[in-house]
Motif scaffolding. Structure first.
Motif, mmCIF file in Angstrom:
data_model
loop_
_atom_site.group_PDB
_atom_site.id
_atom_site.type_symbol
_atom_site.label_atom_id
_atom_site.label_comp_id
_atom_site.label_asym_id
_atom_site.label_seq_id
_atom_site.Cartn_x
_atom_site.Cartn_y
_atom_site.Cartn_z
ATOM 1 N N LYS A 107 6.837 10.629 42.678
ATOM 2 C CA LYS A 107 7.577 9.779 41.486
ATOM 3 C C LYS A 107 7.281 10.931 40.233
ATOM 4 C CE LYS A 107 8.091 6.344 43.946
ATOM 5 N NZ LYS A 107 9.217 5.991 44.543
ATOM 6 N N LEU A 108 8.626 11.103 39.793
ATOM 7 C CA LEU A 108 8.854 11.861 38.628
ATOM 8 C C LEU A 108 8.463 11.020 37.066
ATOM 9 C CD1 LEU A 108 12.341 13.668 39.538
ATOM 10 C CD2 LEU A 108 10.113 14.765 38.855
ATOM 11 N N ASN A 109 7.789 12.008 36.277
ATOM 12 C CA ASN A 109 7.616 11.424 34.879
ATOM 13 C C ASN A 109 9.075 11.350 34.166
ATOM 14 O OD1 ASN A 109 5.011 11.221 35.399
ATOM 15 N ND2 ASN A 109 4.455 13.070 34.633
ATOM 16 N N PRO A 110 9.396 10.223 33.496
ATOM 17 C CA PRO A 110 10.465 10.196 32.793
ATOM 18 C C PRO A 110 10.868 11.468 32.045
ATOM 19 C CG PRO A 110 9.045 8.160 32.368
ATOM 20 C CD PRO A 110 8.407 9.436 32.971
ATOM 21 N N LYS A 111 9.985 12.239 31.435
ATOM 22 C CA LYS A 111 10.472 13.452 30.711
ATOM 23 C C LYS A 111 10.100 14.697 31.499
ATOM 24 C CE LYS A 111 9.673 11.518 25.985
ATOM 25 N NZ LYS A 111 9.066 11.918 24.799
ATOM 26 N N ALA A 112 10.273 14.795 32.888
ATOM 27 C CA ALA A 112 9.816 15.708 33.678
ATOM 28 C C ALA A 112 11.007 16.897 33.614
ATOM 29 C CB ALA A 112 9.808 15.202 35.255
ATOM 30 N N ASN A 113 10.530 17.926 33.626
ATOM 31 C CA ASN A 113 11.514 19.183 33.597
ATOM 32 C C ASN A 113 12.459 19.456 34.785
ATOM 33 O OD1 ASN A 113 12.806 21.476 32.265
ATOM 34 N ND2 ASN A 113 11.635 22.731 33.906
ATOM 35 N N LEU A 114 13.581 19.247 34.815
ATOM 36 C CA LEU A 114 14.492 19.395 35.915
ATOM 37 C C LEU A 114 15.734 20.650 36.045
ATOM 38 C CD1 LEU A 114 16.172 15.774 35.781
ATOM 39 C CD2 LEU A 114 14.029 16.566 36.808
ATOM 40 N N THR A 115 15.375 21.200 36.946
ATOM 41 C CA THR A 115 16.187 22.604 37.176
ATOM 42 C C THR A 115 16.586 22.454 38.476
ATOM 43 O OG1 THR A 115 14.280 23.700 38.241
ATOM 44 C CG2 THR A 115 14.536 24.030 35.901
ATOM 45 N N TYR A 116 17.786 23.304 38.950
ATOM 46 C CA TYR A 116 18.581 23.492 40.111
ATOM 47 C C TYR A 116 18.610 24.332 41.004
ATOM 48 C CZ TYR A 116 19.942 19.126 37.489
ATOM 49 O OH TYR A 116 19.977 17.894 36.713
ATOM 50 N N LYS A 117 18.415 24.388 42.303
ATOM 51 C CA LYS A 117 18.523 25.336 43.223
ATOM 52 C C LYS A 117 19.846 26.023 43.138
ATOM 53 C CE LYS A 117 14.471 23.719 45.875
ATOM 54 N NZ LYS A 117 14.077 23.697 47.403
ATOM 55 N N ASN A 118 20.035 27.259 43.765
ATOM 56 C CA ASN A 118 21.012 27.772 43.805
ATOM 57 C C ASN A 118 21.685 27.150 45.224
ATOM 58 O OD1 ASN A 118 21.220 29.535 41.663
ATOM 59 N ND2 ASN A 118 20.158 31.008 42.894
ATOM 60 N N TYR A 119 22.894 27.119 45.107
ATOM 61 C CA TYR A 119 23.809 26.451 46.363
ATOM 62 C C TYR A 119 23.940 27.412 47.547
ATOM 63 C CZ TYR A 119 25.720 22.075 48.377
ATOM 64 O OH TYR A 119 25.837 21.081 49.238
ATOM 65 N N ASN A 120 23.471 27.008 48.720
ATOM 66 C CA ASN A 120 23.592 28.143 49.824
ATOM 67 C C ASN A 120 25.000 27.552 50.729
ATOM 68 O OD1 ASN A 120 23.829 29.722 52.166
ATOM 69 N ND2 ASN A 120 21.595 29.515 52.488
ATOM 70 N N TRP A 121 26.024 28.201 50.811
ATOM 71 C CA TRP A 121 27.169 27.945 51.245
ATOM 72 C C TRP A 121 27.300 28.479 52.707
ATOM 73 C CZ3 TRP A 121 30.273 23.987 49.667
ATOM 74 C CH2 TRP A 121 30.055 23.790 48.206
ATOM 75 N N GLY A 122 26.190 28.996 53.245
ATOM 76 C CA GLY A 122 26.297 29.766 54.665
ATOM 77 C C GLY A 122 26.570 28.458 55.685
#
Length: 266
Positions: free
Chosen positions: A247-262
């Motif tokens: 479970k994520l805390n409400p103020k958890a830091n969110l980042t995003y992965k690069n999308y692999n289009w292979g």
């Protein structure tokens, strides 16, 4: 001066028309297809629809050419292209309307999207990525009745309007970072359980790295920021917590992965 202003006006008008056309092809409009919204909790049933589509031919192909990780044997699909075409012809012969239940519509459009995506790769195989192909999401290639629908239209103009964000984990864009291709067809009789399965598997799988205070998420969550709602309000963290074992805390830091289009090839 007047001539110059007219030229500018014409240019702007032409650009606007072009943009609207492109957006429509990519999926802003429903392309004339009926859509229904899921009301409350989706249930699996065939009892409330004027039509029940038999998707067993698609299940047979998926069982044969998709492994447990969702990776696809496109060479095998090439050898069975006649059977794939027969299934797509069957879907093309249907003409969805408002007498179809939301369950039947969801299953129909998800299967149509996935089967047409496989067909697109088969037609252009070998390829390293779906993005290397010409207009993969904007060209009308999915036949339904007398219309040719685009993949972008199926996703954005139809499925995303049905108030069921779990569709994002059911449709497969033939890429490594996509949710896996389920090895059975979606059906009205199992639609809720199937959507629940693929959503849990995706969120808890290797496409996301989740801890209590931070998460590196699939870019799918970034691509569709307004789709992740809890109690009618956008809440990515809350949406993920409905399915995540961590479970994520409400103020958890969110980042995003690069999308692999292979290509998601076995």
């Amino acid at each position: 001066m007047k001539i110059a202003l007219k030229i500018v006006a014409i240019t702007i008008f032409a650009a606007t028309v072009y943009s609207c056309t492109l957006l429509s092809a990519a999926g802003v409009s429903s392309q004339g297809q009926p859509t229904k919204q899921v009301e409350g909790t989706l249930t699996s049933t065939t009892a409330n629809s004027a039509v029940n589509i038999d998707h067993s031919a698609w299940t047979t192909l998926l069982k044969k050419h998709v492994d447990q990780k969702g990776m696809v044997d496109y060479k095998g699909f090439q050898q069975d292209e006649i059977k794939l075409d027969a299934y797509l012809d069957m879907l093309a012969s249907k003409d969805p309307d408002t007498d179809w239940s939301v369950q039947e519509l969801l299953a129909f459009y998800i299967n149509l999207y996935n089967a047409q995506t496989v067909k697109l790769i088969v037609e252009n195989y070998p390829t390293k990525s779906i993005k290397d192909l010409d207009g993969p999401w904007t060209k009308g290639r999915a036949r339904v009745g007398n219309r040719n629908l685009s993949l972008g239209g199926l996703e954005n103009g139809i499925l995303r309007k049905m108030n069921e964000p779990r569709i994002h984990f059911a449709i497969n864009c033939a890429s490594i970072s996509c949710p896996k291709l389920l090895d059975e067809a979606y059906t009205a009789s199992k639609i809720n359980e199937q959507l629940e399965q693929v959503t849990k598997e995706f969120i808890n799988g290797d496409k996301n790295d989740i801890s209590a205070n931070e998460a590196e998420l699939s870019s799918i969550f970034k691509f569709y920021p307004d789709d992740w709602k809890v109690d009618g309000k956008v809440n990515i963290t809350g949406y993920i917590n409905q399915y995540s074992t961590t479970k994520l805390n409400p103020k958890a830091n969110l980042t995003y992965k690069n999308y692999n289009w292979g290509l998601n090839e076995q």
